[in-house]
Design a protein around this motif. Structure first.
Motif, short mmCIF file in Angstrom:
data_model
loop_
_atom_site.label_atom_id
_atom_site.label_comp_id
_atom_site.label_asym_id
_atom_site.label_seq_id
_atom_site.Cartn_x
_atom_site.Cartn_y
_atom_site.Cartn_z
N THR B 80 0.86 -1.18 0.00
CA THR B 80 0.00 0.00 0.00
C THR B 80 0.90 1.23 0.00
O THR B 80 2.12 1.11 0.11
CB THR B 80 -0.92 0.00 1.24
N SER B 81 0.31 2.43 -0.16
CA SER B 81 1.16 3.62 -0.15
C SER B 81 1.44 4.03 1.29
O SER B 81 0.60 3.85 2.18
CB SER B 81 0.47 4.76 -0.90
N GLY B 82 2.63 4.54 1.51
CA GLY B 82 3.01 4.93 2.87
C GLY B 82 4.48 5.26 2.96
O GLY B 82 5.16 5.41 1.95
N ILE B 83 4.96 5.38 4.18
CA ILE B 83 6.34 5.78 4.44
C ILE B 83 7.12 4.60 5.01
O ILE B 83 6.61 3.88 5.88
CB ILE B 83 6.39 6.93 5.48
N VAL B 84 8.34 4.41 4.54
CA VAL B 84 9.21 3.38 5.11
C VAL B 84 9.71 3.90 6.46
O VAL B 84 10.36 4.93 6.53
CB VAL B 84 10.40 3.08 4.19
N ARG B 85 9.36 3.21 7.53
CA ARG B 85 9.69 3.68 8.87
C ARG B 85 10.94 3.03 9.44
O ARG B 85 11.63 3.59 10.27
CB ARG B 85 8.53 3.42 9.83
N LYS B 86 11.21 1.81 9.03
CA LYS B 86 12.29 1.07 9.68
C LYS B 86 12.76 -0.03 8.73
O LYS B 86 11.95 -0.57 7.97
CB LYS B 86 11.74 0.45 10.97
N ILE B 87 14.03 -0.36 8.77
CA ILE B 87 14.53 -1.54 8.07
C ILE B 87 15.30 -2.33 9.11
O ILE B 87 16.38 -1.93 9.53
CB ILE B 87 15.43 -1.17 6.87
N ALA B 88 14.72 -3.42 9.58
CA ALA B 88 15.34 -4.15 10.70
C ALA B 88 14.94 -5.62 10.66
O ALA B 88 14.05 -6.00 9.91
CB ALA B 88 14.90 -3.53 12.02
N ASP B 89 15.61 -6.39 11.50
CA ASP B 89 15.26 -7.80 11.62
C ASP B 89 13.89 -7.96 12.26
O ASP B 89 13.57 -7.24 13.21
CB ASP B 89 16.30 -8.51 12.49
N ASN B 90 13.11 -8.89 11.73
CA ASN B 90 11.79 -9.14 12.28
C ASN B 90 11.45 -10.61 12.05
O ASN B 90 11.78 -11.15 11.00
CB ASN B 90 10.78 -8.23 11.56
N PRO B 91 10.77 -11.26 13.03
CA PRO B 91 10.43 -12.67 12.81
C PRO B 91 9.50 -12.86 11.62
O PRO B 91 8.72 -11.98 11.27
CB PRO B 91 9.75 -13.07 14.12
N ILE B 92 9.61 -14.02 10.99
CA ILE B 92 8.76 -14.35 9.84
C ILE B 92 7.91 -15.57 10.21
O ILE B 92 8.21 -16.24 11.19
CB ILE B 92 9.60 -14.65 8.57
N PRO B 93 6.83 -15.83 9.48
CA PRO B 93 6.04 -17.02 9.79
C PRO B 93 6.83 -18.30 9.48
O PRO B 93 6.85 -18.76 8.34
CB PRO B 93 4.80 -16.88 8.90
N HIS B 94 7.48 -18.82 10.48
CA HIS B 94 8.37 -19.96 10.30
C HIS B 94 8.39 -20.72 11.63
O HIS B 94 8.34 -20.09 12.69
CB HIS B 94 9.78 -19.44 9.96
#
Lengths: 191, 489
Positions: B80-94
């Motif tokens: 969707t349209s918006g602002i990139v707030r953070k680029i960081a490690d995050n858990p994934i569905p795994h």
């Protein structure tokens, strides 16, 4: 009669000469550098070069094992699996491990405390530390074998041995372990 | 289909689990926009992507935000349209609960979209361009495996593709997202099949549907009737795991894909229904892959149904939209109940391969996991294995860490379908054994590689030290010689 004996002797002597020639040539042509058994044992070792086996590296330990100067159970990082493989290869009885393995380790330099003495760089057996004199050093995490050899020479104790971070690419399913308690059909609980 | 075909068209083994497809009557509903979207950098098989945007950038829906230099990858687009707030490690569905680098996008609610050029007149366009469009749209196999779709759409002179098979089997219990797509978007799916046939130059298109979805089959049949002569709907008897690519190809064409080979090698392209719908969207409408249909079901979900979910939506948000707000006593499976994985953490984003979310009450879930009894060698697992393995023997080798023998028993041909675990009267978790052993083999290969590299580095290190020593000795000899010469003078 004597002539027959002489002919036989001469023929046998000629054959011996020819065969000796072939053997001499073969031993030169197919000469193997070093002991191939040492290579095979060395291939089984984890190559951490940590020296925990009391030898200054994996190959020296492999050489000692082949010569019979060392037991097969001295490689700590290799653990049980490596020990069994070496015992198989050497045709000796597998025994208990000498020491407990702590699992994989990774050296980390606290960079703001490093004085740039280059002593750890010299100690690293696999050249996994980069840096220059009076510049801080750092460990290449992907190449560190966790051998511990850089910790001792550091004059300011700025190297920590840590558990390597868990990575998704290296994750795998764990083994199915039976529960410790188990309901038996008679209703008794077996522990 | 004549009698002979019926006899031939069968894969070995298989089971018929209870269907639980109660969401089949729930129309696809668009999920409300969330405030934040999280995009993991790898949602496909292949190389991990690298972000193309920076923190603070404004992105539009459908804008490419990550890509990789490698061939095998699928680019990732903003949902969707918006602002990139953070680029960081995050858990994934795994199942591990581990994470990877992710983009955090804060939605601005405007949902402005950036589209690719439309190739509506695809029949007159070079197949290479269409394939490129599919690649740029970031489309992966939406059936769960997540293989980048464009790689399969290759025209190969050595192995020309003659048949395109659409996989509308959806053999996993509970899941109904492909079923709903076939009912509601039949026209687009048929047109998507036409695109695929044009891209690979196939003469025949088959849409395979299991007999438990007669309404979907009827709808597709009607769509085909006024569209093309080269397509046909094939209704297959309901059997799990018929939706496995190789199993389906065997049932439909009567040919078996050899172990270690691809469907391409027998001239077949197989694609999932959801994937074809997104291929249609990409080629005809110019839309990148930013949303997919997810079945949200399971006994613990109050409002079960099928939702059109933006990629990157938080799973707990999706569940709350379906009435499941209290997540404390809930276990959620990501995917189908047979092959899906239990999630340790529900604050993870939906990814391209999220086919379903199935919620159970923790107590009920644990009740179904009985303690395994010893194997009684009944052979039921052998009868149901679709790849003709001997699961009980294989499992005993895996259990004893005998990876060599396990591989000799074709461990890596196992598709982890779960049929053996399902029928086992002793409740032995066979698939878990196989997954463990596969991981062990991979681990050993990594260790082997690392020790080989370490050995080389160590040898290079020793050689260098030796050389330095020689150089020092040579220098000293030179100095000594000089001194001697001076003294003699």
């Amino acid at each position: 009669m004597i002539v027959d004996v002489l002919i036989a002797a001469v023929v046998v002597a000629c054959m011996a000469l020819v065969i000796a020639g072939v053997l001499a040539y073969a031993s030169k042509k197919f000469h193997v550098e070093g002991d191939p058994l040492v290579e095979s044992v060395n291939d089984l070792l984890p190559q951490t070069q940590c020296g925990q086996c009391s030898f200054p590296g994996c190959r020296p330990y492999a050489t000692a094992v082949v010569k019979g100067e060392a037991e097969v159970n001295q490689c700590v990082p290799g653990g049980d699996r490596t020990m069994k493989k070496i015992a198989d290869l050497m045709g000796v009885e597998a025994s208990q491990m000498d020491a407990e393995d702590l699992g994989p380790r990774l050296a980390v330099i606290r960079e703001d405390e490093c004085i740039g003495c280059t002593l750890c760089i010299k100690a690293c057996p696999v050249d996994a530390i980069v840096g220059a004199a009076k510049q801080f050093h750092t460990v290449i995490a992907d190449q560190c074998t966790g051998c511990d050899l850089c910790v001792e020479p550091c004059p300011v104790d700025c190297i920590d041995m840590v558990e390597p971070p868990k990575q998704l690419a290296q994750w795998s399913w764990r083994a199915v372990r039976p529960n410790k308690t188990r309901q038996k059909r008679g209703g008794k609980v077996e522990t | 289909m004549n009698l002979f075909d019926r006899f031939r068209a069968k894969f070995h083994g298989g089971i018929q689990p209870v269907e639980w497809k109660e969401t089949a009557n729930c129309p696809i509903q668009r999920l409300a926009l969330s405030e934040q979207y999280i995009l993991p950098m790898k949602q496909h098989i292949g190389q991990e992507c690298v972000p193309l945007v920076a923190v603070g950038d404004r992105v539009l829906r459908g804008q490419k935000v990550a890509r990789s230099q490698a061939y095998v990858h699928a680019p990732i687009h903003a949902p969707t349209s918006g602002i990139v707030r953070k680029i960081a490690d995050n858990p994934i569905p795994h199942p591990s609960g581990l994470g990877m680098l992710s983009l955090f996008i804060e939605a601005d609610g405007l949902d402005e979209e950036k589209k690719m050029p439309c190739l509506a007149d695809y029949r007159n366009i070079d197949p290479v361009l269409i394939r490129e469009q599919v690649r740029m749209a970031g489309i992966t196999g939406l059936g769960g495996a997540g293989f980048p779709a464009f790689i399969k759409h290759r025209r190969d002179d050595e192995f020309p593709v003659h048949t395109v098979i659409l996989n509308g089997v959806e053999c996993e219990p509970w899941l109904t997202n492909d079923h709903r797509l076939m009912l509601e978007h039949g026209q687009q799916i048929v047109e998507g099949l036409d695109i695929l046939m044009h891209v690979v130059g196939a003469k025949k298109g088959i849409i395979a549907i299991e007999s438990n979805k007669p309404d979907a089959a009827l709808n597709i049949q009607q769509c085909i009737a006024d569209f093309s002569q080269d397509m046909e709907v094939r209704i297959l008897p309901t059997r799990y795991p018929q939706g496995g690519e190789k199993q389906l190809i065997q049932v439909v064409t009567g040919k078996e894909v050899p172990a270690g080979k691809l469907p391409l090698h027998i001239g077949v392209l197989c694609q999932n229904i959801g994937t074809v719908k997104s291929i249609y969207d990409a080629v005809v409408l110019g839309k990148s892959l930013t949303e997919r249909v997810v079945t949200i079901s399971g006994p613990q979900t109050p409002r079960r149904g099928n939702s059109l979910v933006r990629i990157g939506t938080d799973l707990s948000f999706i569940l709350s939209q379906h009435g499941l707000t209290d997540l404390s006593e809930v276990k959620v499976i990501h995917g189908g109940p047979m092959m899906g994985e239990l999630l340790p953490n529900l604050h993870v984003p939906a990814v391209k391969s999220t086919t379903g979310l199935l919620a159970w009450h923790t107590a009920e879930f644990e009740k179904s996991h009985e303690q395994p009894d010893p194997c009684i060698h009944c052979g039921h697992c052998v009868q149901v294995c679709p790849v003709k393995l001997v699961p009980n023997e294989l499992a005993s080798h895996c259990k004893h860490d005998d990876t060599e023998r396990a591989q000799a028993y074709h461990l890596f041909d196992c598709i982890e379908c779960g049929c053996c675990s399902y029928v086992c009267p002793s409740h032995i978790p066979l698939v878990q054994h196989f997954r463990y052993a596969k991981g062990m083999v991979a681990q050993q290969a990594r260790e082997q590689k690392f020790s080989e590299e370490s050995r080389q580095r160590s040898e290079a290190h020793l050689q260098r030290i030796e050389k330095e020593k020689e150089a020092r000795a040579a220098r000293r000899a030179k100095v000594l010689a000089k001194q001697k010469a001076l003294e003699e003078k």
